[in-house]
Scaffold this motif. Structure first.
Motif, short mmCIF file in Angstrom:
data_model
loop_
_atom_site.label_atom_id
_atom_site.label_comp_id
_atom_site.label_asym_id
_atom_site.label_seq_id
_atom_site.Cartn_x
_atom_site.Cartn_y
_atom_site.Cartn_z
N GLY A 29 0.82 -1.22 0.00
CA GLY A 29 0.00 0.00 0.00
C GLY A 29 0.84 1.25 0.00
N ASP A 30 1.96 1.22 -0.71
CA ASP A 30 2.86 2.38 -0.77
C ASP A 30 2.07 3.62 -1.22
OD1 ASP A 30 5.84 3.31 -0.92
OD2 ASP A 30 4.91 4.04 -2.76
N ALA A 31 2.07 4.65 -0.38
CA ALA A 31 1.24 5.83 -0.63
C ALA A 31 1.62 6.55 -1.93
CB ALA A 31 1.33 6.79 0.55
N TRP B 24 0.42 4.51 -5.04
CA TRP B 24 -1.02 4.53 -5.28
C TRP B 24 -1.52 5.94 -5.59
CZ3 TRP B 24 -3.67 0.43 -6.51
CH2 TRP B 24 -3.15 -0.82 -6.16
N ALA B 25 -0.79 6.97 -5.16
CA ALA B 25 -1.15 8.33 -5.56
C ALA B 25 -0.95 8.50 -7.06
CB ALA B 25 -0.30 9.34 -4.80
N ASN C 202 2.71 14.02 -7.04
CA ASN C 202 1.42 14.20 -6.37
C ASN C 202 0.50 15.22 -7.04
OD1 ASN C 202 2.04 12.31 -4.37
ND2 ASN C 202 3.07 13.87 -3.12
#
Length: 233
Positions: free
Chosen positions: A18-20, A23-24, A183
């Motif tokens: 679930g690496d932020a 997934w961003a 991001n």
């Protein structure tokens, strides 16, 4: 440099942990491409219908133009949008360069010719009597058009999926007009290009696996709908 096996192992770990950041990037890709295909599909299919059933000057030239646009590289589309949105361009006052909106514009321009060309091919191959029968029964032209499109839904769905498949994987336009900002405008293809250039293959492989999974889901979805159509006939 790590081996392919080591990079793949790290890629799978990134995906399932679930690496932020990872997934961003995936979220930005889906957000931009889904909006682009949502905006491009209605006018693209309506124009495809007009080219198939309309009779007006320049129709054949338009068909040839959209067929030609299928071969335009994404980077050329990106260059055109960049010049239009740059400070000295005609749309520079909108200040959209290096934003998700600019990426949507670029992907819209990439998807539109695919929708028109493939939609036109699907509609042109249909039995014209379905259109004429709907009009004979008193349906207004817009209702007859929707009826015909419903009959051709599998061919038109294939056009939509083909267009989405191209824009979700394109890198040239998104890199030029989005700027690959973390991001904000960094999507899957631009992230893969960046990470590969740095020698960080794990994230690139992870994102590549996501793209492959998306392609599999799209094709599986189309196959399911086509299978239902065969059963009904």
């Amino acid at each position: 440099m790590e081996s392919l096996g080591q990079a793949t192992t790290r890629a799978l770990a990134l995906l399932f942990s679930g690496d932020a950041a990872l997934w961003a990037i995936i979220g930005i890709s889906l957000k931009v491409s889904l909006q682009a295909i949502l905006y491009a599909t209605p006018p693209g299919l309506v124009l495809a219908f007009l080219l198939a059933h309309g009779r007006f000057p320049g129709r054949r030239a338009l068909i040839s133009t959209f067929n030609t646009l299928l071969a335009v590289p994404a980077v050329v589309v990106g260059l055109s949008v960049y010049m239009a949105l740059s400070r000295n361009g005609p749309l520079g006052d909108l200040r959209l360069l290096f934003t998700q909106e600019a990426m949507i514009i670029g992907q819209f321009l990439l998807a539109f010719p695919i929708l028109v060309a493939m939609g036109h091919a699907a509609i042109q191959g249909a039995d014209r009597r379905a259109w004429e029968t709907a009009l004979t029964l008193g349906a207004p032209p817009w209702r007859a058009m929707l009826t015909l499109m419903h009959e051709l839904r599998f061919g038109l769905l294939a056009a939509v999926l083909a267009a989405f498949g191209r824009i979700i994987a394109e890198v040239g336009s998104s890199m030029m007009v989005g700027g690959n900002i973390l991001n904000v405008t960094r999507n899957i293809p631009t992230a893969i290009a960046l990470e590969t250039s740095k020698g960080e293959f794990a994230q690139g492989i992870a994102l590549g696996l996501v793209l492959l999974l998306m392609a599999l889901v799209l094709n599986f979805t189309l196959g399911v709908f086509q299978g239902k159509g065969e059963l009904r006939t």
